[in-house]
Write an enzyme that holds these catalytic residues in place. Structure first.
Site, mmCIF file in Angstrom:
data_model
loop_
_atom_site.group_PDB
_atom_site.id
_atom_site.type_symbol
_atom_site.label_atom_id
_atom_site.label_comp_id
_atom_site.label_asym_id
_atom_site.label_seq_id
_atom_site.Cartn_x
_atom_site.Cartn_y
_atom_site.Cartn_z
ATOM 1 N N LYS A 44 0.797 -1.220 0.000
ATOM 2 C CA LYS A 44 0.000 0.000 0.000
ATOM 3 C C LYS A 44 0.829 1.268 0.000
ATOM 4 O O LYS A 44 0.304 2.357 -0.263
ATOM 5 C CB LYS A 44 -0.967 -0.010 1.179
ATOM 6 C CG LYS A 44 -2.121 -0.951 0.947
ATOM 7 C CD LYS A 44 -2.947 -0.473 -0.223
ATOM 8 C CE LYS A 44 -3.970 -1.508 -0.623
ATOM 9 N NZ LYS A 44 -4.792 -1.054 -1.749
HETATM 10 C C1 LIG Z 1 -2.670 -6.993 3.260
HETATM 11 C C2 LIG Z 1 -3.376 -6.634 2.003
HETATM 12 N N1 LIG Z 1 -3.601 -7.567 1.082
HETATM 13 C C3 LIG Z 1 -4.258 -7.287 -0.052
HETATM 14 C C4 LIG Z 1 -4.727 -6.054 -0.329
HETATM 15 C C5 LIG Z 1 -5.466 -5.819 -1.614
HETATM 16 O O1 LIG Z 1 -4.790 -5.003 -2.515
HETATM 17 P P1 LIG Z 1 -5.622 -4.050 -3.461
HETATM 18 O O2 LIG Z 1 -6.387 -3.115 -2.581
HETATM 19 O O3 LIG Z 1 -4.608 -3.324 -4.289
HETATM 20 O O4 LIG Z 1 -6.516 -4.877 -4.290
HETATM 21 C C6 LIG Z 1 -4.536 -5.069 0.624
HETATM 22 C C7 LIG Z 1 -5.118 -3.777 0.429
HETATM 23 O O5 LIG Z 1 -5.349 -3.020 1.359
HETATM 24 C C8 LIG Z 1 -3.830 -5.357 1.795
HETATM 25 O O6 LIG Z 1 -3.633 -4.426 2.753
#
Ligand SMILES: Cc1ncc(COP(=O)(O)O)c(C=O)c1O
Length: 451
Positions: A44
């Protein structure tokens, strides 16, 4: 000597590592991209920095401004990190299910924290997104990052994550696997990989079993920050604009059990301490790789570190208490729970319906509306329990509210009977809801377990 002007210069440029043991017997290569090595500890950082820079450019965020976001934690960390470097105030609105370790990280960066209940209908004024929007609107100089609909989120991955994967594999990547939260990661990275490979790279979404992105029933799942939950009272389910389903070729539905046990194996067999959504992505990547021959290279993105989840996926007690780990110990609760499902009612049932269930069993578990009838209620959907005396005499009346003190006490199939009894005694619990794979597998009482 290389000196960086600020920690923000270190965002991105994360390494790829080949899996060696989890891929035993497979012909394809599986590489993982370690996003925990971003300075804020997660993928992030990329979206947070890109959104802040875009807001500065557009004038939406100016000197003395306040960054506000509703988030499951990692985006807030990326934003708080950027705010600290660039001199902004930051406010994070967090659902109350977020691991306490993550909240402490935000406080350490100087972010202000607002908590709100998780799992509210999307229309509810206190829903994390609505509350964050209101706080941003009411704060002078407030700017809502809104990673769900902010085009700078997927754009960050189109500009950085995708190109890094293409360059570091020398164009050898054939499959890209990632979870879908806001969808920014998969949509942006996939857009670049499709473009640069002439459409040859296959893009695979990894989705929790009950997430709606692949058509799951929308009920709660345990892997944090990936997938899309749908509250039963949500009227119009809106998907993030950051997610572009058209670039995803395939979505695999992964049960929580497979994700959390993969997280555990990554730490113990590959030395990779990662979070739940990394287990989700690797579980999907391994499924993909199993079908492939030599010459294929599967890249899975691992969003964050396991340090934020030491009390969850990396805790043996947590795994046992949620029924994910039935290790080889004598006297496991698993042996005392039959395969037949427990009869339950929803809070909307009538006393007549409740009485019909109570004809066959002594207590009545009350659970939120089950959606897929083939799936038992998840732990988060267990409301509590009633006994015949609670029901009064009328058959058509609405079910009474679950009395105070009848909150669910849960134990897991991976605990021994003695462990479950000890905990139940300390909590003064009269009825034990037994979880297998994080879902209701049975009910029992301390007396029945002692017998
Ligand atoms: C630990 C974690 N995994 C997966 C994601 C998913 O990524 P995206 O929001 O880019 O789809 C996030 C998003 O906040 C995350 O914090």
């Amino acid at each position: 000597m290389t000196v960086h002007d600020s920690v923000l210069d270190l965002v991105g440029g994360t390494p790829l590592v080949r899996l060696r043991r989890l891929t035993a017997g497979m012909s394809a290569t599986v590489l993982v991209k370690i996003e925990a090595l971003n300075p804020g500890g997660s993928v992030k950082d990329r979206a947070a920095l890109a959104m802040v820079r875009a807001a500065e450019e557009s004038g939406a965020l100016g000197p003395g401004g306040t960054i506000v976001e509703g988030t499951s934690g990692n985006t807030a960390a990326g934003l708080a990190q950027a705010a600290a470097v660039l001199g902004y105030r930051s406010i994070a609105v967090l659902p109350d299910t977020i691991a306490p370790e993550k909240v402490d990280v935000l406080r350490a960066y100087g972010a202000e924290i607002v908590r709100t209940p998780a799992r509210l209908p999307r229309e509810h004024p206190e829903h994390v997104n609505n509350l964050a929007a209101r706080i941003a609107a009411q704060t002078p100089g407030g700017w809502l990052a809104n990673q769900y609909d902010n085009p700078a989120n997927p754009e960050a991955h189109r500009r950085t994550t995708g190109p890094e994967i293409w360059k570091d594999t020398g164009g050898a990547v054939t499959h890209f696997v990632a979870g879908i939260g806001t969808g920014g990661t998969i949509s942006g990275a996939a857009a670049h990989l499709k473009e640069v490979s002439g459409g040859a790279v296959t893009v695979v979404g990894a989705d929790p079993l009950t997430s709606v992105y692949h058509g799951g029933d929308g009920s709660p799942f345990l892997v944090e920050a990936a997938g899309h939950y749908r509250h039963p009272d949500t009227v119009t389910d809106v998907w993030p604009r950051s997610y572009d389903p058209s670039v995803v070729d395939r979505i695999l539905a992964i049960p929580d059990r497979e994700s959390v046990l993969t997280v555990r194996r990554l730490a113990r067999e590959e030395g990779l301490l990662v979070g739940g959504s990394a287990g989700l992505a690797v579980a999907a990547a391994l499924r993909v790789a199993r079908e492939l021959g030599p010459g294929n290279t599967v890249v899975a993105l691992l969003p964050d570190s396991g340090r934020a989840y030491l009390s969850k996926y990396h805790s043996v007690d947590w795994l046992r208490r949620n029924g994910f780990l039935d290790d080889d110990r004598p006297g496991l609760l698993a042996e005392r729970i039959g395969p037949e499902p427990v009869a339950t009612v929803t809070p909307q049932a009538t006393t007549g319906e409740a009485r019909a269930v109570l004809a066959a069993q002594a207590v009545l578990p009350v659970v939120l509306a089950g959606r897929d009838p083939a799936l038992p209620a998840s732990a988060a959907e267990i409301v509590g329990w009633l006994v015949p005396e609670d029901l009064g005499s009328a058959d058509s009346a609405a079910l009474p509210a679950v009395p105070h003190g009848r909150a669910p006490f849960t134990v897991g199939t991976g605990e021994t009977v003695d462990e479950a009894l000890d905990r139940a005694e300390q909590a003064g619990a009269e009825l034990l809801f037994v979880l297998r794979d994080g879902r209701l597998a049975g009910v029992t009482t301390p007396a029945a377990l002692r017998a």
